[in-house]
Design an enzyme around this catalytic site. Structure first.
Site, short mmCIF file in Angstrom:
data_model
loop_
_atom_site.label_atom_id
_atom_site.label_comp_id
_atom_site.label_asym_id
_atom_site.label_seq_id
_atom_site.Cartn_x
_atom_site.Cartn_y
_atom_site.Cartn_z
N TRP A 23 0.80 -1.22 0.00
CA TRP A 23 0.00 0.00 0.00
C TRP A 23 0.83 1.28 0.00
O TRP A 23 0.33 2.35 -0.34
CB TRP A 23 -0.91 0.03 1.25
CG TRP A 23 -0.18 -0.28 2.54
CD1 TRP A 23 -0.12 -1.49 3.15
CD2 TRP A 23 0.60 0.62 3.33
NE1 TRP A 23 0.66 -1.41 4.29
CE2 TRP A 23 1.11 -0.11 4.43
CE3 TRP A 23 0.92 1.97 3.24
CZ2 TRP A 23 1.92 0.45 5.41
CZ3 TRP A 23 1.73 2.55 4.22
CH2 TRP A 23 2.21 1.79 5.29
N ASN A 24 2.10 1.22 0.37
CA ASN A 24 2.84 2.47 0.60
C ASN A 24 3.20 3.21 -0.68
O ASN A 24 3.34 4.43 -0.69
CB ASN A 24 4.08 2.22 1.45
CG ASN A 24 5.04 1.23 0.83
OD1 ASN A 24 4.62 0.25 0.21
ND2 ASN A 24 6.33 1.47 0.99
N LYS A 44 -2.16 -8.71 -7.53
CA LYS A 44 -2.97 -8.71 -6.32
C LYS A 44 -2.85 -7.31 -5.72
O LYS A 44 -1.79 -6.91 -5.24
CB LYS A 44 -2.48 -9.78 -5.35
CG LYS A 44 -3.42 -10.04 -4.18
CD LYS A 44 -3.15 -9.07 -3.06
CE LYS A 44 -4.09 -9.30 -1.88
NZ LYS A 44 -4.03 -8.20 -0.91
N ASP A 104 -3.30 -4.30 -3.10
CA ASP A 104 -3.48 -4.16 -1.66
C ASP A 104 -4.86 -3.56 -1.38
O ASP A 104 -5.33 -2.66 -2.08
CB ASP A 104 -2.39 -3.26 -1.08
CG ASP A 104 -2.40 -3.27 0.43
OD1 ASP A 104 -1.65 -4.07 1.02
OD2 ASP A 104 -3.17 -2.49 1.04
N GLY A 131 6.99 -6.37 0.17
CA GLY A 131 6.28 -6.28 1.45
C GLY A 131 7.18 -6.63 2.61
O GLY A 131 8.40 -6.46 2.54
N SER A 132 6.59 -7.13 3.66
CA SER A 132 7.35 -7.42 4.89
C SER A 132 8.21 -8.66 4.72
O SER A 132 7.93 -9.54 3.89
CB SER A 132 6.38 -7.64 6.06
OG SER A 132 5.69 -8.87 5.91
N GLU A 139 11.30 -8.04 -2.55
CA GLU A 139 11.87 -6.85 -1.90
C GLU A 139 11.17 -6.67 -0.58
O GLU A 139 9.96 -6.43 -0.52
CB GLU A 139 11.74 -5.59 -2.75
CG GLU A 139 12.50 -4.44 -2.09
CD GLU A 139 12.43 -3.13 -2.83
OE1 GLU A 139 11.86 -2.19 -2.26
OE2 GLU A 139 12.91 -3.07 -3.96
N LEU A 140 11.95 -6.74 0.50
CA LEU A 140 11.37 -6.85 1.83
C LEU A 140 11.76 -5.66 2.71
O LEU A 140 11.92 -4.55 2.21
CB LEU A 140 11.79 -8.19 2.44
CG LEU A 140 11.55 -9.40 1.50
CD1 LEU A 140 12.06 -10.68 2.13
CD2 LEU A 140 10.09 -9.51 1.11
#
Length: 530
Positions: free
Chosen positions: A168-169, A192, A194, A243-244, A265-266
């Site tokens: 979402w960022n 997909k 967010d 994401g995380s 990419e985390l």
């Protein structure tokens, strides 16, 4: 637009219905039979944005199946036609950028300048790959087994259907910037979206359709990641996830069980080093930009600042002054420097890190509190001092507008401090001696190191790869790898003139072949041929 009007005036119910028509759902299913639509909350006032349909695993399967059909035709489309389509999208996005900025701000609460940075990045990516895709994917001639008799090429073929799971960022940059090279490489894409920022992605898909993209080539599914994201990973030929770290591990493990590739990419806990010879004013300004851009909700933003003890006081004072000068606001213009956090969860996480650090002895030099007088999710840009390892803010990713200062005595100590922890996404060094800074950079375990810039220089250099080491992920976006990862390398070998074995099954023929080949091998060695 009034600061009290969260929803952009031009966004009508009819336009939302059209965008939501881009969500892949079973047309035969009655509305009452499916999952409840989801409506995110607009960060500026916590009012609902718009109800977006929720997909099922069956919807995901249908989306991937439809994408496979579309991809078969797209793979045969000339590269120039693909590039022309992406350039048409580039032009439309520049022309309609005010709509994109409004949607991004409505769904994320970020300042308008930081929303514009997403548009600038996406059009740069579109232009770069449209112009360079053929170069990156061109067949590569290599030396064959028998020089002159074996002709070998390495060619690139599309993966097939690529699944893109974006956060979402940065709903435009991370939602679309990975889709464009995948399409140019000849793939179909299922994204997909967010749940917080689905409208931005759906609006962009509508714009791509206007640019001429075939209907089923890029499809969007929506819903909880645990359901829809899992179904997507289980169905596609390659996964691009941002994401995380915790979720990235799960995605990577699930893809690996199917022997499907993934780029991940985390998270990051990114360091910045201020050497004794740095331009203090410039370093402080660069730190502010890198720490507080997008309200700190950026995987490459700076959270740890290590300052040489000789200039620590001067840098601290300049950083505090620059931080306090930042303007917070929920406006749809460029008058605010810093926007809102995006969710209640982010506000709680930031507050917990700061309050926990203060309770254990840290000092707040600037900021340090929420600002409900501006908006429900606003938090002041915060500078902390005296942070120690037992504080969560020291080693855990905050993902908010918080930066901690630490003094150091030598370059070796600075490198050791920068390399603490398991992350390795982005780093920064400030020094007038750029040659020495570059030497230090090579010792830092990080996918990118910026010299005399906080974070943007590396990320904005689209021809260079961007990604992490350690717990910050696998693979790269941007550059050659950013498009080649969406392809398979295929070797085409054509044998001419000479056979690759004995001409007859008799022992004499076999021994003659071996003797002749051994002589050739020895000759190649003497000639220095690979």
């Amino acid at each position: 637009m009034s600061t009290d009007q969260a929803r952009p005036a031009w966004v009508t119910d009819e336009s939302i219905a059209r965008w939501c028509g881009g969500v892949r759902r079973d047309a035969k299913r009655d509305e009452a039979e499916g999952p409840e639509p989801l409506a995110a909350l607009a960060p500026f006032d916590l009012s609902p944005t718009a109800a977006v349909p929720t997909c099922t695993p069956e919807d995901v399967a249908e989306a991937v199946a439809g994408a496979r059909v579309a991809q078969a035709a797209w793979a045969g489309t000339p590269a120039k036609r693909r590039a022309d389509l992406v350039l048409a999208f580039h032009d439309l996005l520049l022309k309609r950028q005010d709509q994109a900025l409004d949607l991004i701000q409505w769904e994320t609460g970020k300042a308008r300048y930081h929303a514009w940075m997403e548009v600038a990045q996406v059009v740069t990516i579109a232009r770069h790959y449209a112009r360079r895709a053929r170069h990156y994917l061109a067949p590569h001639r290599v030396r064959g087994m028998i020089p002159g008799a074996t002709r070998v090429q390495e060619v690139r073929v599309p993966k097939g259907v690529v699944g893109v799971i974006s956060p979402w960022n940065y709903p435009l940059y991370l939602g679309v910037g990975d889709v464009l090279p995948a399409l140019l490489a000849g793939n179909a894409v299922v994204s997909k979206a967010d749940s917080q920022t689905a409208l931005t992605l759906l609006w962009t898909r509508d714009l791509m359709a206007e640019a001429g993209l075939p209907t089923d080539l890029w499809q969007i599914v929506t819903g909880p990641g645990s359901v829809v994201g899992t179904a997507l990973v289980d169905a596609v030929d390659y996964v691009c996830f941002t994401g995380s770290t915790a979720t990235g591990r799960a995605v990577g493990e699930r893809a690996a069980r199917r022997l499907v590739g993934a780029s991940l990419e985390l998270g990051g806990k990114n360091p910045l080093i201020v050497r004794a010879d740095a331009d203090i004013t410039a370093a402080a300004a660069g730190t502010v930009a890198a720490a507080f851009a997008n309200t700190g909700q950026m995987c490459i933003h700076i959270e740890r600042v290590y300052v040489h003890q000789k200039v620590y006081d001067a840098f601290r004072d300049e950083l505090v002054r620059a931080t306090r000068a930042l303007r917070l606001g929920r406006t749809y213009d460029y008058s605010a420097d810093i926007g809102s956090l995006t969710s209640k969860a982010q506000l709680a996480a930031v507050g917990s890190h700061v309050d926990g650090a203060v309770a254990k002895g840290a000092t707040v030099l600037a900021g340090g509190k929420a600002r409900p007088d501006i908006g429900p999710l606003f938090y002041e840009p915060t500078v902390l001092e005296g942070v120690t390892p037992e504080m969560a803010v020291c080693g855990e990713e905050t993902f908010g507008p918080v930066v901690s200062l630490y003094p150091y005595a030598s370059d070796d100590e600075a490198v050791d401090l920068a390399n603490q922890g398991s992350y390795g996404l982005s780093a920064s060094i400030w020094s007038k001696d750029t040659r020495e800074a570059a030497r230090l950079a090579r010792r830092i375990r990080s996918g990118s190191v910026n010299i005399n810039d906080g974070a943007a220089a590396a990320a904005g250099s689209i021809e260079a790869g961007m990604g992490g080491m350690g717990d910050s992920g696998l693979g790269r976006r941007h550059g050659a790898e950013g498009i080649r990862k969406y392809t398979e390398s295929q070797t085409l070998a054509t044998q001419r003139l000479l056979p690759l074995g004995p001409t007859k099954p008799e022992e004499s023929s076999v021994t003659s072949f071996i003797r002749r080949t051994n002589g050739q091998l020895a000759l190649l060695r003497r000639l220095g041929v690979r």
